[in-house]
Write a protein that holds these residues in place. Structure first.
Motif, PDB file in Angstrom:
ATOM      1  N   GLY A  30       0.806  -1.212   0.000  1.00  0.00           N
ATOM      2  CA  GLY A  30       0.000   0.000   0.000  1.00  0.00           C
ATOM      3  C   GLY A  30       0.841   1.263   0.000  1.00  0.00           C
ATOM      4  O   GLY A  30       1.685   1.481  -0.864  1.00  0.00           O
ATOM      5  N   HIS A  31       0.624   2.123   1.008  1.00  0.00           N
ATOM      6  CA  HIS A  31       1.339   3.396   1.136  1.00  0.00           C
ATOM      7  C   HIS A  31       2.634   3.258   1.930  1.00  0.00           C
ATOM      8  O   HIS A  31       3.232   4.271   2.315  1.00  0.00           O
ATOM      9  CB  HIS A  31       0.441   4.434   1.815  1.00  0.00           C
ATOM     10  CG  HIS A  31      -0.662   4.951   0.942  1.00  0.00           C
ATOM     11  ND1 HIS A  31      -0.486   5.938  -0.002  1.00  0.00           N
ATOM     12  CD2 HIS A  31      -1.966   4.602   0.872  1.00  0.00           C
ATOM     13  CE1 HIS A  31      -1.627   6.192  -0.604  1.00  0.00           C
ATOM     14  NE2 HIS A  31      -2.551   5.380  -0.106  1.00  0.00           N
ATOM     15  N   ASP A  32       3.085   2.032   2.158  1.00  0.00           N
ATOM     16  CA  ASP A  32       4.264   1.817   2.994  1.00  0.00           C
ATOM     17  C   ASP A  32       5.567   2.224   2.316  1.00  0.00           C
ATOM     18  O   ASP A  32       5.781   1.979   1.120  1.00  0.00           O
ATOM     19  CB  ASP A  32       4.401   0.335   3.364  1.00  0.00           C
ATOM     20  CG  ASP A  32       3.411  -0.103   4.407  1.00  0.00           C
ATOM     21  OD1 ASP A  32       2.832   0.771   5.084  1.00  0.00           O
ATOM     22  OD2 ASP A  32       3.225  -1.330   4.552  1.00  0.00           O
ATOM     23  N   LEU A  33       6.452   2.796   3.141  1.00  0.00           N
ATOM     24  CA  LEU A  33       7.859   2.936   2.793  1.00  0.00           C
ATOM     25  C   LEU A  33       8.628   1.939   3.635  1.00  0.00           C
ATOM     26  O   LEU A  33       8.336   1.777   4.823  1.00  0.00           O
ATOM     27  CB  LEU A  33       8.364   4.342   3.117  1.00  0.00           C
ATOM     28  CG  LEU A  33       7.609   5.553   2.580  1.00  0.00           C
ATOM     29  CD1 LEU A  33       8.239   6.844   3.120  1.00  0.00           C
ATOM     30  CD2 LEU A  33       7.589   5.550   1.067  1.00  0.00           C
ATOM     31  N   LEU A  34       9.592   1.264   3.038  1.00  0.00           N
ATOM     32  CA  LEU A  34      10.543   0.484   3.820  1.00  0.00           C
ATOM     33  C   LEU A  34      11.774   1.365   3.984  1.00  0.00           C
ATOM     34  O   LEU A  34      12.465   1.676   3.009  1.00  0.00           O
ATOM     35  CB  LEU A  34      10.920  -0.824   3.127  1.00  0.00           C
ATOM     36  CG  LEU A  34      11.937  -1.676   3.895  1.00  0.00           C
ATOM     37  CD1 LEU A  34      11.325  -2.220   5.191  1.00  0.00           C
ATOM     38  CD2 LEU A  34      12.468  -2.825   3.036  1.00  0.00           C
ATOM     39  N   GLN A  77       1.203   1.836  -3.773  1.00  0.00           N
ATOM     40  CA  GLN A  77       0.372   3.048  -3.780  1.00  0.00           C
ATOM     41  C   GLN A  77       1.134   4.308  -3.388  1.00  0.00           C
ATOM     42  O   GLN A  77       0.552   5.387  -3.286  1.00  0.00           O
ATOM     43  CB  GLN A  77      -0.812   2.857  -2.832  1.00  0.00           C
ATOM     44  CG  GLN A  77      -1.773   1.759  -3.247  1.00  0.00           C
ATOM     45  CD  GLN A  77      -2.896   1.581  -2.248  1.00  0.00           C
ATOM     46  OE1 GLN A  77      -3.399   2.534  -1.661  1.00  0.00           O
ATOM     47  NE2 GLN A  77      -3.290   0.327  -2.011  1.00  0.00           N
ATOM     48  N   VAL A  78       2.445   4.195  -3.215  1.00  0.00           N
ATOM     49  CA  VAL A  78       3.249   5.338  -2.793  1.00  0.00           C
ATOM     50  C   VAL A  78       3.394   6.353  -3.930  1.00  0.00           C
ATOM     51  O   VAL A  78       3.707   5.989  -5.065  1.00  0.00           O
ATOM     52  CB  VAL A  78       4.642   4.874  -2.317  1.00  0.00           C
ATOM     53  CG1 VAL A  78       5.581   6.066  -2.134  1.00  0.00           C
ATOM     54  CG2 VAL A  78       4.521   4.110  -1.002  1.00  0.00           C
ATOM     55  N   THR A  79       3.156   7.632  -3.597  1.00  0.00           N
ATOM     56  CA  THR A  79       3.287   8.712  -4.593  1.00  0.00           C
ATOM     57  C   THR A  79       4.190   9.847  -4.114  1.00  0.00           C
ATOM     58  O   THR A  79       4.610  10.682  -4.914  1.00  0.00           O
ATOM     59  CB  THR A  79       1.907   9.310  -4.931  1.00  0.00           C
ATOM     60  OG1 THR A  79       1.328   9.859  -3.739  1.00  0.00           O
ATOM     61  CG2 THR A  79       0.975   8.262  -5.509  1.00  0.00           C
ATOM     62  N   LEU A  80       4.483   9.893  -2.820  1.00  0.00           N
ATOM     63  CA  LEU A  80       5.194  11.044  -2.267  1.00  0.00           C
ATOM     64  C   LEU A  80       6.711  10.862  -2.227  1.00  0.00           C
ATOM     65  O   LEU A  80       7.453  11.846  -2.140  1.00  0.00           O
ATOM     66  CB  LEU A  80       4.701  11.321  -0.839  1.00  0.00           C
ATOM     67  CG  LEU A  80       3.213  11.604  -0.673  1.00  0.00           C
ATOM     68  CD1 LEU A  80       2.837  11.688   0.811  1.00  0.00           C
ATOM     69  CD2 LEU A  80       2.831  12.899  -1.389  1.00  0.00           C
ATOM     70  N   ASP A 106       3.960   4.480   6.967  1.00  0.00           N
ATOM     71  CA  ASP A 106       3.066   5.044   5.968  1.00  0.00           C
ATOM     72  C   ASP A 106       3.617   6.380   5.472  1.00  0.00           C
ATOM     73  O   ASP A 106       3.969   7.249   6.273  1.00  0.00           O
ATOM     74  CB  ASP A 106       1.670   5.248   6.578  1.00  0.00           C
ATOM     75  CG  ASP A 106       0.610   5.566   5.547  1.00  0.00           C
ATOM     76  OD1 ASP A 106       0.738   6.612   4.862  1.00  0.00           O
ATOM     77  OD2 ASP A 106      -0.352   4.777   5.420  1.00  0.00           O
ATOM     78  N   GLU A 107       3.700   6.543   4.152  1.00  0.00           N
ATOM     79  CA  GLU A 107       4.285   7.752   3.571  1.00  0.00           C
ATOM     80  C   GLU A 107       3.592   9.032   4.030  1.00  0.00           C
ATOM     81  O   GLU A 107       4.201  10.107   4.064  1.00  0.00           O
ATOM     82  CB  GLU A 107       4.220   7.683   2.042  1.00  0.00           C
ATOM     83  CG  GLU A 107       2.796   7.628   1.492  1.00  0.00           C
ATOM     84  CD  GLU A 107       2.730   7.793  -0.021  1.00  0.00           C
ATOM     85  OE1 GLU A 107       3.691   8.318  -0.617  1.00  0.00           O
ATOM     86  OE2 GLU A 107       1.692   7.404  -0.608  1.00  0.00           O
ATOM     87  N   ARG A 108       2.313   8.937   4.405  1.00  0.00           N
ATOM     88  CA  ARG A 108       1.532  10.128   4.752  1.00  0.00           C
ATOM     89  C   ARG A 108       1.919  10.736   6.104  1.00  0.00           C
ATOM     90  O   ARG A 108       1.489  11.848   6.416  1.00  0.00           O
ATOM     91  CB  ARG A 108       0.042   9.789   4.721  1.00  0.00           C
ATOM     92  CG  ARG A 108      -0.468   9.501   3.306  1.00  0.00           C
ATOM     93  CD  ARG A 108      -1.847   8.878   3.306  1.00  0.00           C
ATOM     94  NE  ARG A 108      -1.810   7.490   3.801  1.00  0.00           N
ATOM     95  CZ  ARG A 108      -2.856   6.666   3.771  1.00  0.00           C
ATOM     96  NH1 ARG A 108      -4.014   7.087   3.277  1.00  0.00           N
ATOM     97  NH2 ARG A 108      -2.743   5.426   4.243  1.00  0.00           N
ATOM     98  N   ILE A 109       2.744  10.015   6.878  1.00  0.00           N
ATOM     99  CA  ILE A 109       3.214  10.580   8.147  1.00  0.00           C
ATOM    100  C   ILE A 109       4.741  10.743   8.141  1.00  0.00           C
ATOM    101  O   ILE A 109       5.378  10.821   9.189  1.00  0.00           O
ATOM    102  CB  ILE A 109       2.765   9.726   9.357  1.00  0.00           C
ATOM    103  CG1 ILE A 109       3.277   8.292   9.255  1.00  0.00           C
ATOM    104  CG2 ILE A 109       1.246   9.720   9.465  1.00  0.00           C
ATOM    105  CD1 ILE A 109       3.024   7.459  10.523  1.00  0.00           C
ATOM    106  N   VAL A 110       5.311  10.846   6.933  1.00  0.00           N
ATOM    107  CA  VAL A 110       6.761  10.938   6.749  1.00  0.00           C
ATOM    108  C   VAL A 110       7.103  12.258   6.066  1.00  0.00           C
ATOM    109  O   VAL A 110       6.379  12.709   5.177  1.00  0.00           O
ATOM    110  CB  VAL A 110       7.274   9.757   5.908  1.00  0.00           C
ATOM    111  CG1 VAL A 110       8.760   9.904   5.596  1.00  0.00           C
ATOM    112  CG2 VAL A 110       7.009   8.436   6.630  1.00  0.00           C
ATOM    113  N   GLY A 111       8.205  12.874   6.470  1.00  0.00           N
ATOM    114  CA  GLY A 111       8.655  14.106   5.840  1.00  0.00           C
ATOM    115  C   GLY A 111       9.989  13.932   5.142  1.00  0.00           C
ATOM    116  O   GLY A 111      10.746  13.000   5.426  1.00  0.00           O
ATOM    117  N   ASN A 112      10.285  14.850   4.216  1.00  0.00           N
ATOM    118  CA  ASN A 112      11.599  14.896   3.574  1.00  0.00           C
ATOM    119  C   ASN A 112      12.600  15.467   4.566  1.00  0.00           C
ATOM    120  O   ASN A 112      12.377  16.534   5.136  1.00  0.00           O
ATOM    121  CB  ASN A 112      11.548  15.774   2.322  1.00  0.00           C
ATOM    122  CG  ASN A 112      10.676  15.162   1.237  1.00  0.00           C
ATOM    123  OD1 ASN A 112      11.079  14.236   0.555  1.00  0.00           O
ATOM    124  ND2 ASN A 112       9.464  15.681   1.099  1.00  0.00           N
ATOM    125  N   ALA A 113      13.687  14.764   4.787  1.00  0.00           N
ATOM    126  CA  ALA A 113      14.647  15.160   5.818  1.00  0.00           C
ATOM    127  C   ALA A 113      15.333  16.473   5.469  1.00  0.00           C
ATOM    128  O   ALA A 113      15.549  16.786   4.293  1.00  0.00           O
ATOM    129  CB  ALA A 113      15.690  14.060   5.994  1.00  0.00           C
TER     130      ALA A 113
END
Length: 339
Positions: A30-34, A77-80, A106-113
């Protein structure tokens, strides 16, 4: 992959309170980042989850709610984000934590460092920044309008702690007169350096302390430590139609009727609510972290890192837990570099 966790709720002095172990590397859906985790930070929530409970777990529980790392793989489903992106985040309360070589988030709670900070300076910031930002700008509904906020006051209880160190900076940047609480010479200096104009001692009567500064009431109060102990003081100090926000839970009933005549507001801030319930505005944490990242890179906001440990082992993580558990920690402690 390597991981650190616990099977029993033990005293941090016990070597088995946090243990090194191996576990299977997860796969993103889904929207997961590893994310390949580079550095983690320890917060009071880590202490609470590790200490509180009974019995022995069948499998070690991995905690940790602050991380800086690099995206290794992405879900369909990752887009960010893309593989190779540098990221930071606080994660979810209902998923495996950041004390592992690889973590799903989940990508939706992750920011660009941020680009201009060290790994440890970055890892120190996500949870406290999200909590401070949501408490101030979502719960209190403050804005970054210096002319509008000129002359308005905010009392931040425990200004030298992790969240307080960010909240004082943000409130000061937004144009508020910040009154912070601290009790030791080093914590008083720290909170003044991070945006507090005035400092009062939370070990004394806060009503007297604040009124001795010349303020009968304050417009806002951000409570970050000991809600029970400060409740009556806050109800007395808050202005009519003012707003109190707390991140700490009460252990006994609080009397909301003390706010009735003032028509004052009270609300909770729990940074995990959006990911816990998968709220429709969950992506706001991605946006907030990106704002924080930009502010850090521009030097408008300072990382609150004060202590770094390496390598990332159970031994060093226990040291970090012990520091936070002492109650005397100023700023944040990180542990980095898997051995």
């Amino acid at each position: 992959m390597k991981a650190i966790g616990f099977k029993q709720h033990l005293d941090i002095k016990n070597p088995s309170s946090l243990i090194d172990f191996e576990t299977k590397r997860p796969k993103p859906n889904g929207h997961d980042l590893l994310v390949r985790v580079k550095s983690v930070s320890v917060n009071p929530v880590d202490i609470g989850v590790r200490k509180n409970g009974n019995g022995v777990l069948k499998q070690p529980k991995i905690i940790g709610w602050d991380a800086y790392g690099v995206v290794e793989e992405i879900g369909p489903q990752v887009t960010l984000f893309s593989s190779g992106d540098r990221v930071f985040y606080a994660g979810s309360f209902i998923r495996s934590g950041s004390d592992s070589e690889y973590q799903l988030v989940d990508e939706r709670i992750v920011g660009n460092a941020p680009k201009n900070l060290t790994d440890d300076e970055i890892a120190a910031m996500p949870l406290t920044s999200l909590t401070a930002y949501e408490g101030l700008f979502e719960q209190m509904k403050l804005t970054f309008n210096k002319s509008k906020n000129k002359g308005k006051t905010i009392l931040i209880i425990n200004g030298a702690g992790g969240v307080g160190s960010v909240a004082t900076q943000l409130a000061n940047l937004a144009g508020f007169t910040v009154i912070s609480t601290a009790s030791r010479s080093e914590s008083i200096k720290w909170t003044k350096d991070h945006g507090a104009k005035y400092v009062v001692n939370h070990r004394h009567d806060l009503v007297k302390e604040v009124r001795n500064l010349g303020f009968k009431y304050v417009d806002y109060i951000f409570e970050l430590n000991d809600l029970d102990g400060h409740w009556k003081e806050m109800c007395e100090l808050i202005r009519p139609e003012g707003h109190i926000v707390s991140i700490t839970e009460n252990r006994r009933p609080i009397n909301l009727r003390l706010l009735t005549k003032k028509k004052a507001h009270f609300s909770w801030e729990w940074m995990y609510s959006k990911s816990y319930y998968h709220t429709q505005d969950m992506i706001s944490q991605h946006n907030i972290l990106n704002k924080i990242s930009t502010m850090l890179d521009l030097g408008e906001l300072q990382s609150t890192l004060t202590k770094s440990l390496s390598p990332l082992t159970s031994r060093n993580l226990r040291k970090a837990h012990k520091l936070v558990e002492s109650g005397h920690m100023i700023g944040k402690v990180t542990v980095s570099n898997w051995q």
